[in-house]
Write an enzyme that holds these catalytic residues in place. Sequence first.
Site, PDB file in Angstrom:
ATOM      1  N   CYS A   1       0.819  -1.220   0.000  1.00 18.26           N
ATOM      2  CA  CYS A   1       0.000   0.000   0.000  1.00 18.26           C
ATOM      3  C   CYS A   1       0.851   1.268   0.000  1.00 18.26           C
ATOM      4  CB  CYS A   1      -0.937   0.002   1.204  1.00 18.26           C
ATOM      5  SG  CYS A   1      -2.137  -1.356   1.184  1.00 18.26           S
TER       6      CYS A   1
ATOM      7  N   VAL B   1       5.326 -21.993  -7.676  1.00 19.95           N
ATOM      8  CA  VAL B   1       4.492 -23.197  -7.605  1.00 19.95           C
ATOM      9  C   VAL B   1       3.546 -23.215  -8.800  1.00 19.95           C
ATOM     10  CG1 VAL B   1       2.717 -24.420  -6.296  1.00 19.95           C
ATOM     11  CG2 VAL B   1       4.635 -23.335  -5.099  1.00 19.95           C
TER      12      VAL B   1
ATOM     13  N   GLY C   1      -7.540  -2.646 -11.576  1.00 18.41           N
ATOM     14  CA  GLY C   1      -7.997  -3.724 -10.710  1.00 18.41           C
ATOM     15  C   GLY C   1      -7.004  -4.869 -10.624  1.00 18.41           C
TER      16      GLY C   1
END
Length: 443
Positions: A42, A80, A241
Amino acid sequence: MKVVIIGGDAAGMSAAMEIVRNNKSAHIVVLEKGDIYSYGQCGLPYVINGKVPNTEELIARDVEEFRSKYDIDARIFHEVTAIDTKLQKVSGHDVNSKEPFEFVYDKLLIATGAAPSMPRLENADLKGIHMIKTIPQMNKLMEQLPNVKHVTVVGGGYIGLEVVETVRERGLDVRLIHQGSQLMSVLDPELAKIIYEEAISKGVDVLLNEETIGFEGEQVVEAIRTKTGTYPTELVIVATGVRPNTQFATGFAKLENGALIVNGKMETSIANVYAAGDCASHYNRLKQQDDYLPLGTTANKQGRIAGLNIAGFNQKFNGIVGTSILKFFDLQIGMTGLTNDTADKSNALIEAYVMEVNDIASYYPHPSKMKLRMLVEQQSRKLVGLQIVGKHGVDKRIDVFATALYNEMTFEELLDLDLAYAPPFSGVWDALMQVPKRYGKKD
């Protein structure tokens, strides 16, 4: 007990630390795709304007500290790619050498966060087009910013607005292109108008109802093209987004956007596998259903709960009420609870109170106005949601209202709260208590 954690940031390392503290016999392996652990995402936009001097300031603990001080097997550049939930093992490869690896687990935590979503745009691979979700992405942006004078930001949500502010404060010309009809689509239009006016007053070129379709340039971006025009620019930041990083996790129950559905203990739909943070669902106490509101606070809390349960406790994540706040130039923009759209889906009759109130006592020097929009359920009088835009004091009111929402308080109970008062901080009736219609219908 063998514990494997996929992801070395907020949720993953919050969980790891709880396991370290509470289960000394656990062997913890953390598999991180990058090489940076536990950093404050942030804070990234504030590197642009120098409020945060550099990206290293955002790192809470580096990988060596987790290894040497807490005896965590913290791996870097380990991506992964698959989970075998029957054999209880994860597999993948080293990002650099491509060497494969496998780890078996007794308990697995998926804490892979979310990635910024790049729309399908023409020529999106041109140099000078950026997204800023990670430290390496921000470092790459900061290498190019000193060489440009004009920046275009695509997206008028949280990150888009923060980036617009910090780029403008750096002294650069900024254009903001947003597909919607208003900035901050979750806000009531009347409040969103204040944000638009603030942007214009600070010299930002705001283009609404503009759908971006691509970019122009040879090797470096030179212009951005929308359905209605072409606009020259030297650098683009896309903030439209995020999406959960769960593509590798097959066979799990997920939300439509791919977030792993978890219960209160952070357990997924498959035994011995937990998920937390931006890759997981978040139970919304007001909607009474799984939701997706990715925030750092929630990621840390969910990670903590997951870690405690993996360590052998029986803890529950009690959900969110949808609280957030944003600074945009001289404005504070805060919200908690449901919006008009989400409240309408509950089929309840909602009353909306809209007010313009002072942040402090009117007779004390330099009061400033706050625009406040409160939603109340008509029959039960329960509080439903609150949005505030103002220059000062928004954070205090949003936090008070979020606490009231969490405890399912009514409008009348809100008026009875014993809140701090002195003229430099509030009027004798706090801003939350100045609703014109103080009471519901009489019997």
